[in-house]
Design a protein around this motif. Structure first.
Motif, PDB file in Angstrom:
ATOM      1  N   SER A  97      22.003  55.325  15.583  1.00  0.00           N
ATOM      2  CA  SER A  97      21.192  56.549  15.541  1.00  0.00           C
ATOM      3  C   SER A  97      20.226  56.444  14.369  1.00  0.00           C
ATOM      4  O   SER A  97      20.487  56.953  13.272  1.00  0.00           O
ATOM      5  N   SER A 125      28.303  57.840  16.422  1.00  0.00           N
ATOM      6  CA  SER A 125      27.003  57.631  17.070  1.00  0.00           C
ATOM      7  C   SER A 125      27.129  57.716  18.585  1.00  0.00           C
ATOM      8  O   SER A 125      26.268  58.295  19.255  1.00  0.00           O
ATOM      9  N   LYS A 161      25.348  60.594  21.145  1.00  0.00           N
ATOM     10  CA  LYS A 161      24.377  60.243  22.192  1.00  0.00           C
ATOM     11  C   LYS A 161      24.936  60.385  23.604  1.00  0.00           C
ATOM     12  O   LYS A 161      24.220  60.142  24.578  1.00  0.00           O
TER      13      LYS A 161
END
Length: 392
Positions: A198, A22, A26
């Motif tokens: 997420s 995750s 990002k």
């Protein structure tokens, strides 16, 4: 653009690995060049690793040995590393965490350094000797994901390693507090940054069709996800389900997704308690989210945690969750609002499940609050960017 290194062991199924995926998903690649160092290019989550955004460094035959059996190391003719591993086993007297420390200490002379200098190097999983000893970086950051007050380590060895880092990142406030109760001299180095989630990815993955967990009329299905080891408390879960069946709740089934060293112990305990049809080990699942979506209650019966990724994932899917009152539990959820905390005992687990089974209104309220919460926390990465830009 600054050069960033992120290192971890491998991509076997686990909460730390999910949180790493995750974070990588990002990360700000417009402003940072990122190299990913995995000691072993193994595990079901390797399929989520992509060189489109960041650069996966080549696998090293030396670092790969850290999750190999000693016999395999000798078979590969890496004699010095094999002998160092035997020495570590002897000196640690079989203590798993200490053995990891000694393993790194004794093998460090025989493994290579990285030949690139970085602006920032991040070690994502303890023990952090690779970044502390084998990486040249202006700023070094180490992550903590668990309750270190519960882990028996050689504190002097650990402090020597921790002190080579400029910052330590804890995944929750309670995780930080637990760490400082053991390593109080490191207070000035530590910050809190929650695991990146997420929700879009989790919700999309939850739509996958499954055949081994369909709703059945009259059944109340519990689900847990985690490693099969003492920390996760699945032995207590088995005994708690036995109590529930003994007092009449035979329509409650408990399913567990996971794997690990205690699998045979759990299977034997299930058999001893005559729960072969009711406490069901589903094994490894790359995608646990369809199971979370279909369960009636998500349960985390852990003895200790840093901050359980799977609990947040279940909340993202709008599920009622119940966790035990481990030391960091109050940083995991708001008790009675978006989850329920029960006593950390066999009886406490049974009592908590009985309460949530009987009190449908409470269960529905927890679900609605989860659905209405925003679990998107990409902004947590701003804390990391601030450190990176400050430098040392």
């Amino acid at each position: 653009m600054k050069d960033i290194l992120i290192s971890s062991f491998d991509m076997e199924i686990g909460g730390v690995e999910r949180s790493l995926i995750s974070m990588l998903d990002k990360f700000d690649y417009k402003n940072y060049n990122v190299d990913l160092m995995l000691y072993s290019h193994t595990g079901e989550f390797m399929k989520f690793i992509s060189n489109d955004k960041y650069h996966l460094l080549p696998e090293s035959k030396y670092y790969k040995t850290y999750r190999m059996h000693i016999a395999s190391i000798f078979k590969n003719k890496q004699m010095k590393i094999g002998l160092a591993r035997l020495r570590a086993r002897f000196n640690s007297k079989g203590n798993g965490a200490c053995q990891m420390q000694y393993m790194w200490k004794y093998t460090l002379p025989y493994i290579p350094k990285l030949n690139k200098k970085y602006d920032v190097a991040i070690s994502y999983l303890w023990p952090h000797y690779f970044v502390s000893e084998k990486v040249d970086a202006n700023t070094k950051i180490a992550w903590i994901h668990t309750d270190y007050s519960k882990i028996e380590t050689n504190i002097d060895m650990d402090l020597e390693m921790w002190n080579k880092f400029d910052y330590i990142v804890a995944v929750s406030q309670e995780c930080k507090n637990a760490f400082l109760s053991k390593y109080h001299s490191l207070e000035e180095k530590i910050i809190v940054m929650e695991n990146i989630t997420s929700p879009e990815f989790i919700k999309k993955q939850s739509l996958e069709k499954i055949d081994d967990f369909k709703k059945e009329k009259g059944l109340f299905k519990l689900l847990s996800v985690g490693r099969f080891d003492e920390a996760k408390g699945f032995d207590n879960a088995i005994k708690a389900l036995r109590i529930l069946h003994d007092i009449g709740y035979k329509n409650i089934k408990w399913y567990v997704i996971g794997y690990g060293r205690d699998e045979e112990l759990l299977k034997n305990l299930i058999k001893e308690n005559n729960l072969e049809d009711s406490f069901i080990l589903l094994g490894k699942k790359v995608n646990p989210y369809p199971y979370m979506k279909e369960c009636d209650l998500y349960v985390q019966p852990s003895r200790y945690e840093g901050k359980a990724v799977t609990v947040t994932e279940a909340q993202i899917l709008g599920k009622a969750v119940m966790i035990t009152n481990y030391k960091t539990a109050n940083s995991q959820l708001k008790n009675g609002q978006d989850g329920y905390i029960t006593d950390l005992s066999i009886e406490g687990i049974a009592d908590g499940i009985e309460k949530l089974y009987k009190d449908e209104r409470l269960r529905k309220r927890l679900e609605e609050n989860c659905k209405n919460n925003d679990y998107t926390n990409k902004s947590e990465l701003d804390k990391l960017y601030k450190i990176i830009e400050m430098g040392m």
